[in-house]
Design a protein around this motif. Structure first.
Motif, short mmCIF file in Angstrom:
data_model
loop_
_atom_site.label_atom_id
_atom_site.label_comp_id
_atom_site.label_asym_id
_atom_site.label_seq_id
_atom_site.Cartn_x
_atom_site.Cartn_y
_atom_site.Cartn_z
N LEU A 247 60.87 45.22 27.59
CA LEU A 247 61.36 44.06 26.83
C LEU A 247 62.19 44.49 25.63
CD1 LEU A 247 58.27 41.68 26.95
CD2 LEU A 247 60.46 41.38 28.12
N LEU A 248 61.73 45.51 24.94
CA LEU A 248 62.45 46.00 23.77
C LEU A 248 63.82 46.56 24.18
CD1 LEU A 248 62.03 46.19 20.75
CD2 LEU A 248 60.97 48.41 21.09
N LEU A 249 63.86 47.30 25.26
CA LEU A 249 65.14 47.84 25.73
C LEU A 249 66.08 46.71 26.15
CD1 LEU A 249 63.88 50.92 27.76
CD2 LEU A 249 65.10 50.96 25.56
N LEU A 250 65.55 45.68 26.76
CA LEU A 250 66.36 44.52 27.13
C LEU A 250 66.93 43.84 25.89
CD1 LEU A 250 67.40 42.63 29.36
CD2 LEU A 250 65.27 41.36 29.14
N ILE A 251 66.12 43.72 24.85
CA ILE A 251 66.62 43.15 23.59
C ILE A 251 67.72 44.03 23.00
CG2 ILE A 251 65.99 42.57 21.20
CD1 ILE A 251 63.20 41.75 22.34
N PHE A 252 67.55 45.34 23.07
CA PHE A 252 68.61 46.25 22.59
C PHE A 252 69.91 46.05 23.37
CE2 PHE A 252 65.32 49.33 20.76
CZ PHE A 252 65.58 48.93 19.45
N VAL A 253 69.79 45.86 24.68
CA VAL A 253 70.99 45.61 25.50
C VAL A 253 71.67 44.32 25.05
CG1 VAL A 253 71.80 45.03 27.83
CG2 VAL A 253 70.21 46.95 27.49
N VAL A 254 70.89 43.27 24.81
CA VAL A 254 71.46 42.01 24.35
C VAL A 254 72.15 42.20 23.00
CG1 VAL A 254 70.87 39.67 23.56
CG2 VAL A 254 69.86 40.57 25.67
N ILE A 255 71.47 42.89 22.07
CA ILE A 255 72.08 43.15 20.75
C ILE A 255 73.38 43.94 20.91
CG2 ILE A 255 71.80 44.39 18.56
CD1 ILE A 255 68.76 43.71 18.76
N TRP A 256 73.34 44.97 21.75
CA TRP A 256 74.54 45.79 21.98
C TRP A 256 75.68 44.93 22.50
CZ3 TRP A 256 75.94 47.29 27.23
CH2 TRP A 256 77.10 48.06 27.29
N ARG A 257 75.39 44.07 23.48
CA ARG A 257 76.45 43.22 24.07
C ARG A 257 76.96 42.22 23.02
NH1 ARG A 257 79.50 44.74 27.17
NH2 ARG A 257 79.96 42.69 27.95
N LEU A 258 76.07 41.62 22.25
CA LEU A 258 76.51 40.64 21.26
C LEU A 258 77.35 41.29 20.15
CD1 LEU A 258 73.29 38.44 20.85
CD2 LEU A 258 75.45 37.80 21.95
#
Length: 184
Positions: A170-181
């Motif tokens: 979940l944390l890695l998924l949030i990092f991916v979202v932050i990176w994309r945003l």
């Protein structure tokens, strides 16, 4: 309530708002997320091995990863934390994570050590003389064990260690979202 009891009781609860701050300060990159995931997977492996040997409140576990360090679950958490710091790609996030771990877990490990000594007496004293508190030995200590010596997947599940893997994903998924945003 003494300091050790406070830190043991509040370590998880305090971690949630801390995670929000770490995520807010994060500046993840794809390479950092992948590298952090790899390091985090190593931490998960260490934790999984430890959880598959640990029979909480039943026996003094001295086999598997517990023959190298008295706290392999926390060592795995430390490696996981390094992975999260790499994925966050932020010196501030890393500093917060390291300070949290050092402060909370130094108290928690010492408190648990006192509890184990009260519960297991001389057997724990002998174990503690042979196996370091946190940083592992190079070779496993040979200590007589009254408990199970082999890894048990059933014990891994009983200790609900799979939750650490879910948390990291979940944390890695949030990092991916932050990176994309942040890349727009």
């Amino acid at each position: 309530m003494n300091a050790a009891a406070f830190f043991a009781r509040w370590r998880v609860r305090f971690g949630y708002p801390l995670a929000i701050v770490v995520l807010w300060l994060a500046r993840p990159t794809l390479q950092g997320i992948l590298a952090g995931a790899l390091v985090g997977a190593i931490g998960l492996w260490v934790r999984a091995r430890a959880a598959g040997h640990l029979h909480k409140q039943e026996v003094l576990t001295v086999t598997g990863p517990y023959a190298f360090t008295r706290n392999p679950l926390y060592l795995g958490s430390f490696i996981l934390m390094i992975g999260v710091a790499i994925a966050a790609h932020s010196w501030w996030s890393a500093l917060i994570l390291f300070a949290y771990f050092a402060l909370f877990y130094s108290f928690v490990m010492r408190r648990e050590e006192r509890e184990l000594y009260r519960h297991h007496g001389e057997a724990f004293h002998v174990y503690a003389q042979s196996v370091p508190l946190f940083f592992p030995r190079v070779t496993p200590a040979r200590i007589a064990s009254g408990g199970a010596a082999a890894f048990s997947f059933a014990q891994y599940k009983k200790n609900r260690e799979y939750r650490a893997a879910i948390g990291l994903l979940l944390l890695l998924l949030i990092f991916v979202v932050i990176w994309r945003l942040r890349s727009f």
